[in-house]
Scaffold this motif. Structure first.
Motif, PDB file in Angstrom:
ATOM      1  N   VAL A  87      10.303   0.751   6.826  1.00  0.00           N
ATOM      2  CA  VAL A  87       8.995   0.421   6.269  1.00  0.00           C
ATOM      3  C   VAL A  87       9.250  -0.104   4.870  1.00  0.00           C
ATOM      4  O   VAL A  87       9.817   0.580   4.029  1.00  0.00           O
ATOM      5  CB  VAL A  87       8.044   1.639   6.229  1.00  0.00           C
ATOM      6  CG1 VAL A  87       6.728   1.265   5.560  1.00  0.00           C
ATOM      7  CG2 VAL A  87       7.797   2.173   7.627  1.00  0.00           C
ATOM      8  N   ASP A  89       7.367  -1.493   1.668  1.00  0.00           N
ATOM      9  CA  ASP A  89       6.003  -1.329   1.178  1.00  0.00           C
ATOM     10  C   ASP A  89       5.207  -0.688   2.311  1.00  0.00           C
ATOM     11  O   ASP A  89       5.518   0.402   2.720  1.00  0.00           O
ATOM     12  CB  ASP A  89       5.385  -2.641   0.713  1.00  0.00           C
ATOM     13  CG  ASP A  89       5.749  -2.983  -0.724  1.00  0.00           C
ATOM     14  OD1 ASP A  89       5.970  -2.037  -1.503  1.00  0.00           O
ATOM     15  OD2 ASP A  89       5.809  -4.169  -1.052  1.00  0.00           O
ATOM     16  N   LYS A  90       4.234  -1.363   2.863  1.00  0.00           N
ATOM     17  CA  LYS A  90       3.474  -0.801   3.992  1.00  0.00           C
ATOM     18  C   LYS A  90       3.626  -1.676   5.232  1.00  0.00           C
ATOM     19  O   LYS A  90       2.769  -1.689   6.110  1.00  0.00           O
ATOM     20  CB  LYS A  90       2.008  -0.656   3.603  1.00  0.00           C
ATOM     21  CG  LYS A  90       1.787   0.410   2.549  1.00  0.00           C
ATOM     22  CD  LYS A  90       0.328   0.583   2.262  1.00  0.00           C
ATOM     23  CE  LYS A  90      -0.065   1.962   2.693  1.00  0.00           C
ATOM     24  NZ  LYS A  90      -1.499   2.181   2.683  1.00  0.00           N
ATOM     25  N   LEU A  91       4.739  -2.419   5.287  1.00  0.00           N
ATOM     26  CA  LEU A  91       5.000  -3.325   6.404  1.00  0.00           C
ATOM     27  C   LEU A  91       6.217  -2.857   7.196  1.00  0.00           C
ATOM     28  O   LEU A  91       7.336  -2.885   6.690  1.00  0.00           O
ATOM     29  CB  LEU A  91       5.236  -4.739   5.875  1.00  0.00           C
ATOM     30  CG  LEU A  91       5.541  -5.819   6.900  1.00  0.00           C
ATOM     31  CD1 LEU A  91       4.370  -5.998   7.873  1.00  0.00           C
ATOM     32  CD2 LEU A  91       5.856  -7.129   6.207  1.00  0.00           C
ATOM     33  N   TYR A 106       9.638  -8.461  11.336  1.00  0.00           N
ATOM     34  CA  TYR A 106       8.516  -7.708  10.765  1.00  0.00           C
ATOM     35  C   TYR A 106       7.388  -7.625  11.787  1.00  0.00           C
ATOM     36  O   TYR A 106       7.292  -8.464  12.687  1.00  0.00           O
ATOM     37  CB  TYR A 106       8.003  -8.382   9.487  1.00  0.00           C
ATOM     38  CG  TYR A 106       8.958  -8.262   8.328  1.00  0.00           C
ATOM     39  CD1 TYR A 106       8.964  -7.122   7.536  1.00  0.00           C
ATOM     40  CD2 TYR A 106       9.846  -9.284   8.035  1.00  0.00           C
ATOM     41  CE1 TYR A 106       9.844  -7.007   6.469  1.00  0.00           C
ATOM     42  CE2 TYR A 106      10.733  -9.171   6.970  1.00  0.00           C
ATOM     43  CZ  TYR A 106      10.726  -8.032   6.193  1.00  0.00           C
ATOM     44  OH  TYR A 106      11.601  -7.920   5.145  1.00  0.00           O
ATOM     45  N   PRO A 108       3.620  -7.744  11.430  1.00  0.00           N
ATOM     46  CA  PRO A 108       2.422  -7.896  10.603  1.00  0.00           C
ATOM     47  C   PRO A 108       1.186  -7.237  11.216  1.00  0.00           C
ATOM     48  O   PRO A 108       0.242  -6.901  10.501  1.00  0.00           O
ATOM     49  CB  PRO A 108       2.261  -9.405  10.470  1.00  0.00           C
ATOM     50  CG  PRO A 108       3.094 -10.011  11.538  1.00  0.00           C
ATOM     51  CD  PRO A 108       4.165  -9.021  11.867  1.00  0.00           C
ATOM     52  N   ALA A 111       0.796  -4.007   9.464  1.00  0.00           N
ATOM     53  CA  ALA A 111       0.750  -3.997   7.999  1.00  0.00           C
ATOM     54  C   ALA A 111      -0.397  -3.110   7.521  1.00  0.00           C
ATOM     55  O   ALA A 111      -1.508  -3.178   8.053  1.00  0.00           O
ATOM     56  CB  ALA A 111       0.579  -5.415   7.459  1.00  0.00           C
ATOM     57  N   ASN A 112      -0.113  -2.252   6.573  1.00  0.00           N
ATOM     58  CA  ASN A 112      -1.075  -1.329   5.965  1.00  0.00           C
ATOM     59  C   ASN A 112      -1.650  -0.303   6.947  1.00  0.00           C
ATOM     60  O   ASN A 112      -2.678   0.294   6.668  1.00  0.00           O
ATOM     61  CB  ASN A 112      -2.213  -2.091   5.286  1.00  0.00           C
ATOM     62  CG  ASN A 112      -1.699  -2.928   4.146  1.00  0.00           C
ATOM     63  OD1 ASN A 112      -0.912  -2.456   3.327  1.00  0.00           O
ATOM     64  ND2 ASN A 112      -2.112  -4.181   4.097  1.00  0.00           N
ATOM     65  N   LYS A 113      -1.012  -0.108   8.096  1.00  0.00           N
ATOM     66  CA  LYS A 113      -1.510   0.874   9.058  1.00  0.00           C
ATOM     67  C   LYS A 113      -0.640   2.112   9.128  1.00  0.00           C
ATOM     68  O   LYS A 113      -1.048   3.103   9.715  1.00  0.00           O
ATOM     69  CB  LYS A 113      -1.634   0.242  10.443  1.00  0.00           C
ATOM     70  CG  LYS A 113      -2.707  -0.827  10.471  1.00  0.00           C
ATOM     71  CD  LYS A 113      -2.979  -1.327  11.846  1.00  0.00           C
ATOM     72  CE  LYS A 113      -4.080  -2.372  11.765  1.00  0.00           C
ATOM     73  NZ  LYS A 113      -4.494  -2.845  13.046  1.00  0.00           N
ATOM     74  N   SER A 116       0.780   6.170   4.422  1.00  0.00           N
ATOM     75  CA  SER A 116       1.392   6.005   3.112  1.00  0.00           C
ATOM     76  C   SER A 116       1.920   7.339   2.593  1.00  0.00           C
ATOM     77  O   SER A 116       1.193   8.319   2.534  1.00  0.00           O
ATOM     78  CB  SER A 116       0.389   5.413   2.132  1.00  0.00           C
ATOM     79  OG  SER A 116       1.021   5.138   0.910  1.00  0.00           O
ATOM     80  N   GLU A 119       5.561   7.948   5.958  1.00  0.00           N
ATOM     81  CA  GLU A 119       5.947   6.940   6.924  1.00  0.00           C
ATOM     82  C   GLU A 119       6.828   7.567   8.003  1.00  0.00           C
ATOM     83  O   GLU A 119       7.676   8.409   7.713  1.00  0.00           O
ATOM     84  CB  GLU A 119       6.726   5.809   6.234  1.00  0.00           C
ATOM     85  CG  GLU A 119       5.899   4.988   5.274  1.00  0.00           C
ATOM     86  CD  GLU A 119       5.739   5.599   3.891  1.00  0.00           C
ATOM     87  OE1 GLU A 119       6.238   6.716   3.657  1.00  0.00           O
ATOM     88  OE2 GLU A 119       5.109   4.963   3.049  1.00  0.00           O
TER      89      GLU A 119
END
Length: 160
Positions: A87, A89-91, A106, A108, A111-113, A116, A119
């Motif tokens: 992971v 960042d959040k990707l 990656y 996408p 992303a952001n799912k 945080s 992980e």
């Protein structure tokens, strides 16, 4: 020499005299220690660092810098085929080693799912890769759906 087990790697760090001094880059960041591909690595806000036994300190990993750059790495895990899931960042993504030459993929769609700070990727097998999320978890069939991904979202509810 056979590769370390995780317990042996931790013993090496603790009892082997690995010292962290204030000037060390790693002390400034929240870090996450992993045992990947037979090596002790640290994911940080400055990329991936690797334990250099001769110098007894963590150095920026050239292998991971070539593939992932200096971007924050929050999580790393390895599957049975030797691919490295991460992971950044959040990707979420994977370093796919199956074709011989490493290839970064990656996701996408995710992303952001991912959760945080917590992980988690669990590669059960290439047909069942689990990604922890705030809403439950996502399942990816990497083996079948490459290069077109379909994600299954599973939500948990309380049962009585």
């Amino acid at each position: 020499m056979s590769p370390f087990t995780l317990l042996e790697a931790i013993k090496e760090m603790v009892y082997g005299g690995i010292n962290f001094i204030k000037e060390d880059e790693l002390l400034a960041d929240p870090n996450h220690v992993f045992y990947i591909r037979g090596r002790i690595v640290v994911g940080s806000n400055q990329g991936v660092f690797e334990l250099d036994k001769q110098k007894q300190r963590f150095q920026p990993s050239e292998e991971y810098r070539k593939l992932l750059g200096n971007l924050p790495i929050r999580y790393l895990t390895e599957d049975a085929q030797g691919n490295v899931w991460f992971v950044q960042d959040k990707l979420p993504g994977v370093i796919d080693f199956q074709s011989g030459k490493p290839k970064v993929v990656y996701f996408p769609e995710l992303a952001n799912k991912v959760v945080s700070g917590f992980e988690n990727i669990y590669p059960l097998n290439l047909s069942n890769i689990y990604f922890g999320s705030d809403e439950g978890f996502y399942i990816l069939n990497y083996d079948q759906n490459w290069p077109h991904f379909t994600l299954l979202q599973a939500l948990y509810r309380d049962w009585e």
